[in-house]
Design an enzyme around this catalytic site. Structure first.
Site, PDB file in Angstrom:
ATOM      1  N   GLY A  15      -9.819  -1.684 -38.275  1.00 26.87           N
ATOM      2  CA  GLY A  15      -8.979  -1.315 -39.408  1.00 26.87           C
ATOM      3  C   GLY A  15      -8.045  -2.450 -39.822  1.00 26.87           C
ATOM      4  N   PHE A 114     -20.320 -12.884 -19.183  1.00 25.28           N
ATOM      5  CA  PHE A 114     -20.361 -11.428 -19.192  1.00 25.28           C
ATOM      6  C   PHE A 114     -21.782 -10.944 -18.978  1.00 25.28           C
ATOM      7  CE2 PHE A 114     -17.125  -8.234 -20.843  1.00 25.28           C
ATOM      8  CZ  PHE A 114     -16.098  -8.781 -20.109  1.00 25.28           C
ATOM      9  N   GLN A 227     -22.743   4.916 -23.567  1.00 21.64           N
ATOM     10  CA  GLN A 227     -22.660   3.914 -22.512  1.00 21.64           C
ATOM     11  C   GLN A 227     -21.784   4.377 -21.352  1.00 21.64           C
ATOM     12  OE1 GLN A 227     -20.682  -0.245 -22.947  1.00 21.64           O
ATOM     13  NE2 GLN A 227     -22.871  -0.562 -22.739  1.00 21.64           N
ATOM     14  N   HIS A 229     -19.963   2.978 -18.184  1.00 21.59           N
ATOM     15  CA  HIS A 229     -19.532   1.688 -17.634  1.00 21.59           C
ATOM     16  C   HIS A 229     -19.662   1.721 -16.121  1.00 21.59           C
ATOM     17  CE1 HIS A 229     -17.149  -1.842 -16.790  1.00 21.59           C
ATOM     18  NE2 HIS A 229     -17.069  -2.106 -18.081  1.00 21.59           N
ATOM     19  N   LEU A 239     -10.528   2.210 -16.558  1.00 23.06           N
ATOM     20  CA  LEU A 239     -11.523   1.141 -16.467  1.00 23.06           C
ATOM     21  C   LEU A 239     -11.058  -0.057 -15.639  1.00 23.06           C
ATOM     22  CD1 LEU A 239     -14.286   0.117 -17.685  1.00 23.06           C
ATOM     23  CD2 LEU A 239     -12.842  -1.291 -19.130  1.00 23.06           C
ATOM     24  N   GLU A 242     -15.351  -5.431 -16.784  1.00 26.20           N
ATOM     25  CA  GLU A 242     -16.498  -6.247 -16.401  1.00 26.20           C
ATOM     26  C   GLU A 242     -16.060  -7.670 -16.061  1.00 26.20           C
ATOM     27  OE1 GLU A 242     -19.961  -5.255 -18.540  1.00 26.20           O
ATOM     28  OE2 GLU A 242     -20.547  -7.330 -18.819  1.00 26.20           O
ATOM     29  N   ARG A 273     -25.255  -3.135 -18.805  1.00 24.12           N
ATOM     30  CA  ARG A 273     -24.467  -2.044 -18.231  1.00 24.12           C
ATOM     31  C   ARG A 273     -25.297  -0.821 -17.872  1.00 24.12           C
ATOM     32  NH1 ARG A 273     -19.002  -2.450 -21.908  1.00 24.12           N
ATOM     33  NH2 ARG A 273     -18.238  -4.290 -20.806  1.00 24.12           N
ATOM     34  N   HIS A 337     -17.992   5.449 -21.449  1.00 28.49           N
ATOM     35  CA  HIS A 337     -17.165   4.334 -21.886  1.00 28.49           C
ATOM     36  C   HIS A 337     -17.221   4.057 -23.379  1.00 28.49           C
ATOM     37  CE1 HIS A 337     -15.129   0.509 -21.655  1.00 28.49           C
ATOM     38  NE2 HIS A 337     -16.181  -0.163 -22.073  1.00 28.49           N
ATOM     39  N   ARG A 372     -24.832  -1.446 -25.510  1.00 30.15           N
ATOM     40  CA  ARG A 372     -23.995  -2.532 -25.993  1.00 30.15           C
ATOM     41  C   ARG A 372     -23.695  -3.510 -24.864  1.00 30.15           C
ATOM     42  NH1 ARG A 372     -18.377  -3.582 -25.549  1.00 30.15           N
ATOM     43  NH2 ARG A 372     -17.946  -1.558 -24.670  1.00 30.15           N
TER      44      ARG A 372
END
Ligand SMILES: Cc1cc2nc3c(=O)[nH]c(=O)nc-3n(C[C@H](O)[C@H](O)[C@H](O)COP(=O)(O)OP(=O)(O)OC[C@H]3O[C@@H](n4cnc5c(N)ncnc54)[C@H](O)[C@@H]3O)c2cc1C
Ligand code: SF4
Ligand code: SF4
Ligand code: FES
Lengths: 557, 321
Positions: A15, A114, A227, A229, A239, A242, A273, A337, A372
């Site tokens: 946004g 990652f 997803q 995680h 969380l 990662e 993931r 997640h 993702r």
């Protein structure tokens, strides 16, 4: 009178980025957000943002391939190409605005590696990347004196002659509903994690924008792609990024083995993931877990690295579990997640409703497909936040008149009043908990026809019960009881579309792993699932996946 | 994994509602069954969801990152999502109130407008000098790592809630906005350091802080606003920006406190906690002034919070006189 050219619902990263673009183009722009912009859930992103910087010899095509492979070939490849190509430019722009990205020895931007990728191309700010980006974009909107309807809650989109012409929203400070007219509306309302229990998502991630769009006639696409995680904190699901594995942390089972050696010999802990989460679940189900968890081990990284690069993780571990990451491994498990699915848009954020755009987690462009990659979502918010604003700006010049609607506001006010006045009903929280538990059970890391239909039946039942819920708070000022109830309604609508997607997709792909149909079926299911509302009922249809350069291959890590 | 040792705790909540009884604050007790791993936020959510939906509060991330949930617990500002119940309950009781130094909208929901107005007042955005470079600005990693310490600020308002100067002086920019200002002053990419510092020498700026350390103590993200303020003071003096603003200011503040009623009222409001700080504040004034007059730096080195006990003794002595 509230009137704008471009009205952006949501002031998270997508946004804010859209707003900056629209302001720079000289359009009368406003954001509307149910929380102060910096409270948006984008702030929770820890790990980083991906970009292939071509001037240092990285190749955006390699990033695209990783993304497409990560998506299990469900992503639309032309959209992925755009995202990966525009990533570098967007990243540099963020840096120039003031984001304090970590540097290398030369003082240039530094990277970490990652999951699902072979190259280190994730840029980061300690373990507070999302927060650092969110605050800087907010600073820029302060600089540009952007208009924000702060702590206003959108309850409905105005659709006239099939075009979106604004929203109805409640000023939470007064409880009053107002109509905000706009030539174009961009939805940037983020995810829907609270449909599941537990989830890594904030309590405000309730899928509002998805439901608003769906109820206005937009399509929701690939909603079954949820997803999980691999490293949610056992218990409430907070969380652990990662980033930990990116820095080299191990995953261990109860025997102390690095079990990822068996599942993804090449990528190990940094496989995609969905792959890592499934491996964990398999270990846990086979009795090699520790109280329903596996262990994330950072000890060998050393205290200094943990504190400099994973400071926030250390904070979470010590505050919430009393565990010092430098001394002890920490129990983690697959936790809901992110939603890869969302409002179907083209590569410029256009939905099937003229004047209505979507960007960020609530949209499905689709660049994430079935799964993702870590650090691709922040990139998605920035790239497509900007692009959707550009498209909206263009569209605005073709719109001659503003909404003349008089009845909608009245109807909506009556609807909310009757909700507030209802007495003696079930509590919203009761329904929400039932929904959360069934969705995690039914549409989990592993699913099958039975589990899916169990979840769907439950949601259908809850949708029937929802109109009989009642709230305690009958007041007008900052009535969070009312907001929760409205959010519950949104979540139930969205949950149903997730169940329908899961039921219809008769194969396993990406995050959608069916134990009753374990293979990917490119012949029949290299397709998007879509759910759309017609005459009050959900209807299902499929649409094609765009393949440009990369033919589907077997996915191995 | 999660143990289930249940017990019942009494939560007293300071409530008010502009639609009821003229917004008059009152205290309401709730007896709640809790698990031993509960945070204060978990209890509040449980109250709202299962017992009394009329309770209004903000919360979002549950993970000390969104900055929504600052409240006073037993008189001290805290992020309730980061505060374990067991760490604050005494005899199975706790008191929860809205943050201080801000108006209340209803119940635990405070009006952050003054907070954001001050944030806006420090020009909270990067002002690089020249045209943007082709690629990123080149900057040493140490500088960036140092700035992460300040960027950690989540604008929760805990520091502002408990800042002792803000309790008596509305126009003080306060710890959060000043730390934000420091974030740009210390950024090698920002080109307006002097301009920013000059502005902060004015009334309400860096010279208003009394180094009471409250902000350091309550900040949930280790931002350490006080040290940032001290660094800016030191910075301004190094740049010879010592046109005795500090001293002028300290004087203004002394007279503010001396002026009729203010101190007494303050003392009443502050009760125990802030009290010591006011004493400390007065004690510091002559020091600051003399240092200024002698052209020396005021004492920047922070005193330890452990001195509180010593202060208590000083206060006792004063009281007995
Ligand atoms: C814990 C965690 C860590 C993550 N880490 C990473 C990472 O390292 N890298 C990465 O790439 N991605 C990461 N992600 C994913 C990523 O953070 C999000 O997908 C992304 O930030 C979403 O941004 P957004 O702008 O779409 O939405 P959000 O930031 O969620 O913003 C939504 C906005 O919409 C507003 N809104 C919603 N409903 C309404 C309504 N009804 N009325 C008015 N306003 C409304 C909200 O107020 C808010 O401003 C992470 C996610 C989580 C949960
Ligand atoms: S040290 Fe200064 S800024 Fe911090 S609380 Fe005390 S007076 Fe306020
Ligand atoms: S400095 Fe600390 S206490 Fe103050 S607003 Fe920032 S995070 Fe909160
Ligand atoms: S709920 Fe986000 S900081 Fe506490």
């Amino acid at each position: 009178m509230y009137e704008h050219d471009v009205l952006i619902v949501g002031a998270g990263l997508a946004g804010l980025r859209a707003a900056l673009e629209s302001i720079d183009a000289g359009k009368n722009t406003a954001m509307i957000s149910k929380v102060h912009p910096v409270r948006s859930h984008s702030g929770a992103a820890q790990g980083g943002i991906n970009a292939a910087l071509t001037d240092r010899g990285d190749d955006w095509k390699d990033h695209a391939l990783s993304t497409i492979k990560g998506s299990d070939y469900l992503a639309d490849q032309h959209a992925v190409e755009i995202m990966c190509q525009e990533a570098g430019e967007n990243l540099i722009e963020l840096e120039n605005m003031g984001v304090i990205f970590s540097r290398n020895e030369e003082g240039k931007l530094g990277t970490r590696r990652f999951g699902g990728q072979t190259v280190a191309r994730t840029f980061f700010v300690g373990a507070i990347t999302g927060s650092a980006m969110l605050h800087v974009l907010y600073e820029q909107t302060v600089k540009k004196q952007a208009k924000v309807y702060e702590e206003w809650f959108v309850t409905k989109l105005i659709i006239e002659d099939g075009e979106c012409r604004g929203v109805i929203a409640m000023d939470m400070h007064t409880g009053k509903l107002e109509i905000i007219k706009a030539k174009s509306v961009i939805l940037a309302t983020g995810g829907a994690g609270r449909i599941f229990e537990p989830s890594t998502n904030a309590l405000i991630c309730t899928g509002d924008g998805l439901a608003l769009a769906y109820n206005a006639g937009a399509s929701l696409m690939d909603m079954e792609m949820i997803q999980y995680h691999p490293t949610g904190l056992a218990g409430n699901g907070i969380l652990l990024s990662e980033g930990a594995r990116g820095e080299g942390a191990y995953l261990l089972n109860s025997e102390g083995e690095r079990f990822m050696e068996d599942y993804a010999p090449e990528y190990l802990e940094l496989a995609s993931r969905d792959v890592v989460s499934r491996s964990e679940q398999t270990e846990i189900d086979a009795g090699r877990g520790v109280d329903g968890c596996v262990l994330l081990d950072c000890r060998h990284l050393g205290r200094e690295k943990i504190e400099e690069r994973l400071g926030y993780l250390q904070e979470v571990a010590t505050e919430f579990r009393g565990i010092d990451l430098a001394e002890q491994p920490i129990p983690v498990k697959p936790t809901m997640h992110y939603i890869m699915g969302g409002i179907k848009t083209d590569e410029s954020g256009r939905t099937n409703i003229p004047g209505l755009y979507a960007a960020g987690e609530c949209a499905n462009v689709s660049v994430h497909g079935g799964n993702r990659l870590g650090a691709n979502s922040l990139l998605d918010t920035i790239v497509f936040g900007r692009r959707s604003a550009r498209a909206a700006i263009e569209y605005v010049s073709t719109v001659k008149t503003l909404s003349k609607n008089k009845t909608e506001l009245n109807n909506e006010t009556k609807r909310i009043e009757s909700l507030v006045n209802r007495t003696n009903g079930e509590r919203s929280a009761t329904l929400r908990n039932e929904m959360g538990v069934s969705m995690t059970e039914g549409i989990g890391v592993y699913r099958d026809a039975d589990s899916i239909s169990m979840a769907k039946n439950k949601i259908v039942d809850l949708i029937k019960r929802y109109p009989n819920t009642a709230i305690d708070n009958k007041g007008k000022v900052f009535n969070t009881d009312l907001i929760f109830n409205l959010e519950l309604g949104y979540m139930l609508d969205v949950a149903l579309t997730m169940c329908i997607g899961a039921e219809e997709r008769k194969e396993s792909r990406g995050a959608h792993f069916r134990t009753d149909m374990t293979e990917r079926d490119d012949k029949n299911w290299l397709k998007h699932t879509n759910v759309k509302k017609k005459n009050g009922e959900p209807i299902f249809y499929t649409s094609d996946v765009t393949i440009t350069n990369w033919k589907p291959e077997i996915r191995k890590y | 994994m999660v143990q289930t040792a249940k017990k019942t705790v009494q939560i007293t909540i300071k409530r008010q509602d502009p639609e009821i009884d003229g917004n008059k604050p009152y205290f309401q007790d709730y007896n709640v069954e809790v698990e031993d791993w509960f945070t204060v936020l978990d209890v509040l959510i449980k109250i709202r969801e299962e017992i009394d939906g009329t309770l209004s509060l903000r919360c979002a991330c549950r993970a000390s990152i969104c900055g929504s949930c600052a409240m006073r617990v037993n008189g001290q500002a805290k992020l309730v999502c980061k505060t374990k119940l067991s760490s604050v309950e005494k005899d199975n009781k706790i008191l929860v109130e809205p943050v201080g130094n801000m108006p209340v909208i209803t119940d635990l929901t405070a009006d952050f407008k003054p907070f954001w107005d001050k944030f806006n007042a420090v020009d909270p955005y990067l002002r690089p000098g020249s045209e943007a470079p082709e690629a990123e600005y080149i900057a040493p990693n140490e500088d960036m790592v140092h700035l992460v310490g300040v960027m950690n600020c989540i604008m929760c308002g805990c520091c502002v809630s408990d800042c002792t100067v803000l309790e008596v002086k509305d126009n003080f920019l306060g710890p959060a906005a000043l730390a934000k200002s420091y974030r740009f002053i210390a950024d090698p990419r920002d080109n307006t350091e002097n301009e920013r510092l000059e502005k902060l020498l004015d009334d309400g700026g860096i010279w208003d802080c009394t180094r009471c350390m409250q902000c350091v103590e309550v900040c949930p993200k280790d931002v350490d606003p006080m040290s940032r303020i001290m660094a800016m003071r030191s910075n301004s003096l190094n740049k010879n920006m010592n046109k005795s603003y500090g001293a002028r200011h300290a004087n203004a503040f002394t007279s503010l406190i001396k002026s009729s009623g203010v101190l007494n009222e303050t003392l009443l409001i502050l009760k125990t906690k802030g009290f010591f700080n006011i004493i400390e504040l007065i004690k510091l004034l002559p020091l600051a002034i003399s240092a200024q007059l002698a052209g020396k730096r005021p004492p920047f080195l922070s005193h330890s919070i452990k001195n509180k006990d010593k202060l208590k003794k000083i206060f006792k002595k004063l009281e007995n006189k």
